[in-house]
Write a protein that holds these residues in place. Structure first.
Motif, PDB file in Angstrom:
ATOM      1  N   UNK A   1      69.046  39.465  95.052  1.00  0.00           N
ATOM      2  CA  UNK A   1      68.564  39.841  96.377  1.00  0.00           C
ATOM      3  C   UNK A   1      67.262  40.616  96.235  1.00  0.00           C
ATOM      4  N   UNK A   2      66.325  40.363  97.149  1.00  0.00           N
ATOM      5  CA  UNK A   2      65.059  41.087  97.197  1.00  0.00           C
ATOM      6  C   UNK A   2      65.011  41.817  98.531  1.00  0.00           C
ATOM      7  N   UNK A   3      64.737  43.130  98.483  1.00  0.00           N
ATOM      8  CA  UNK A   3      64.697  43.954  99.685  1.00  0.00           C
ATOM      9  C   UNK A   3      63.293  44.531  99.879  1.00  0.00           C
ATOM     10  N   UNK A   4      62.805  44.460 101.112  1.00  0.00           N
ATOM     11  CA  UNK A   4      61.523  45.049 101.470  1.00  0.00           C
ATOM     12  C   UNK A   4      61.761  46.083 102.568  1.00  0.00           C
TER      13      UNK A   4
ATOM     14  N   UNK B   1      63.574  49.464 108.096  1.00  0.00           N
ATOM     15  CA  UNK B   1      64.432  48.288 108.211  1.00  0.00           C
ATOM     16  C   UNK B   1      64.333  47.549 106.888  1.00  0.00           C
ATOM     17  N   UNK B   2      65.462  47.151 106.307  1.00  0.00           N
ATOM     18  CA  UNK B   2      65.442  46.462 105.028  1.00  0.00           C
ATOM     19  C   UNK B   2      65.470  44.954 105.240  1.00  0.00           C
ATOM     20  N   UNK B   3      64.313  44.341 105.087  1.00  0.00           N
ATOM     21  CA  UNK B   3      64.216  42.888 105.106  1.00  0.00           C
ATOM     22  C   UNK B   3      64.895  42.356 103.847  1.00  0.00           C
ATOM     23  N   UNK B   4      65.858  41.466 104.027  1.00  0.00           N
ATOM     24  CA  UNK B   4      66.731  41.036 102.931  1.00  0.00           C
ATOM     25  C   UNK B   4      66.543  39.537 102.688  1.00  0.00           C
TER      26      UNK B   4
ATOM     27  N   UNK C   1      68.276  37.452 105.684  1.00  0.00           N
ATOM     28  CA  UNK C   1      69.731  37.272 105.721  1.00  0.00           C
ATOM     29  C   UNK C   1      70.353  38.073 106.856  1.00  0.00           C
ATOM     30  N   UNK C   2      69.777  39.220 107.184  1.00  0.00           N
ATOM     31  CA  UNK C   2      70.352  40.061 108.235  1.00  0.00           C
ATOM     32  C   UNK C   2      70.159  39.457 109.623  1.00  0.00           C
TER      33      UNK C   2
END
Length: 289
Positions: free
Chosen positions: A6-9, A122-125, A173-174
């Motif tokens: 998973x990559x989180x921004x 906000x964590x873009x997933x 994904x969210x």
């Protein structure tokens, strides 16, 4: 060998578009060998099969599959193309924090993000590699991005940035309830509940009754996704609303305390001072002429 982390921004700011294109390989062609490009490289295969690796993990990407190559890694061809292969690519970058993790629901330091960008993250997933549920939408967006490159810059800039953000939302994904895990789904439901009921009393029993899960499980989900317990999130949200009211109204501190869910005024002042660093009255005076 397949990898699917998973990559989180952390956003804002959102990742920003740099350039994009479409590449076609004939049999015998292969992807270039590159190291430490300094930019993210998002690949989406439309047809054929792309054989590519990164840091010891390899993929054979087919139609509708994506791969996000990282800016500080080595990626390389695994084997030559065995037939005609067509894929889209986007280079992008971010100035915000990002993280790769095998854990679903990874959280970042919200306080550090707030201090830098004056808003909670906000964590873009994104999946490291994913089979898109609706690839035709992504193909359309890719073609729109590439077509904009022929337009004048004043038009192309906005078209490309907005289209890129639409693509990120499609892949987040969210934003896809069918693909978000149960931990993320429950944590977001609890977050929404707190935002809608923060003026009322919210306890462990309240949340247990509202979601039909044991409070310990609810807490674990919130900690995994947001890094805080439900009680900590509630306190933080109430104080954020109090700060807004202190700046936007002339209401007395006691009235603001009640409005954001505190029945005990001295307790409100103590919590505000402890978390914000100054009393409610001093906070308001900082911005009063």
């Amino acid at each position: 060998m397949q990898g699917n982390g998973h990559i989180y921004f952390a956003a804002p700011p959102l990742p920003y578009y740099l350039e994009s294109g479409m590449t076609e390989y004939a049999a015998g062609d292969q992807h270039p060998n590159r190291n430490n490009l300094g930019i993210f490289d998002l690949i989406l295969v439309e047809s054929g099969c792309l054989y590519i690796g990164e840091e010891g993990t390899s993929w054979a990407l087919t139609s509708g599959q994506t791969l996000l190559l990282l800016p500080d890694k080595h990626h390389y061809p695994v084997q030559q193309s065995t037939g005609h292969t067509r894929f889209y690519w986007i280079h992008f970058q971010t100035i915000g924090e990002w993280m790769q993790s095998d854990q679903e629901g990874f959280h970042m330091d919200q306080n550090a993000h707030y201090e830098r960008f004056l808003t909670s993250p906000y964590l873009l997933h994104l999946h490291k590699s994913w089979t898109l549920p609706y690839p035709e939408q992504a193909y359309r967006l890719m073609n729109k991005l590439n077509a904009a490159a022929t337009e004048r810059q004043s038009r192309a800039f906005w078209t490309q940035q907005q289209t890129f953000e639409e693509l990120l939302r499609l892949m987040d994904i969210r934003q896809n309830d069918a693909f978000a895990g149960p931990v993320i789904a429950l944590a977001e439901q609890v977050e929404s509940y707190i935002k809608n009921h923060y003026r009322s009393e919210i306890t462990s029993t309240t949340l247990t009754d509202a979601f039909n899960f044991h409070y310990n499980y609810i807490t674990r989900c919130m900690k995994q996704v947001y890094g805080v317990t439900p009680g900590e999130y509630l306190m933080k949200y109430r104080l954020e609303q109090a700060k807004l009211l202190l700046l936007q109204t002339e209401w007395p501190v006691a009235e603001i305390a009640v409005q954001v869910g505190f029945e005990n005024i001295p307790y409100f002042s103590a919590c505000f001072s402890r978390h914000i660093g100054v009393s409610p009255t001093k906070f308001r005076k900082q911005y009063t002429i």
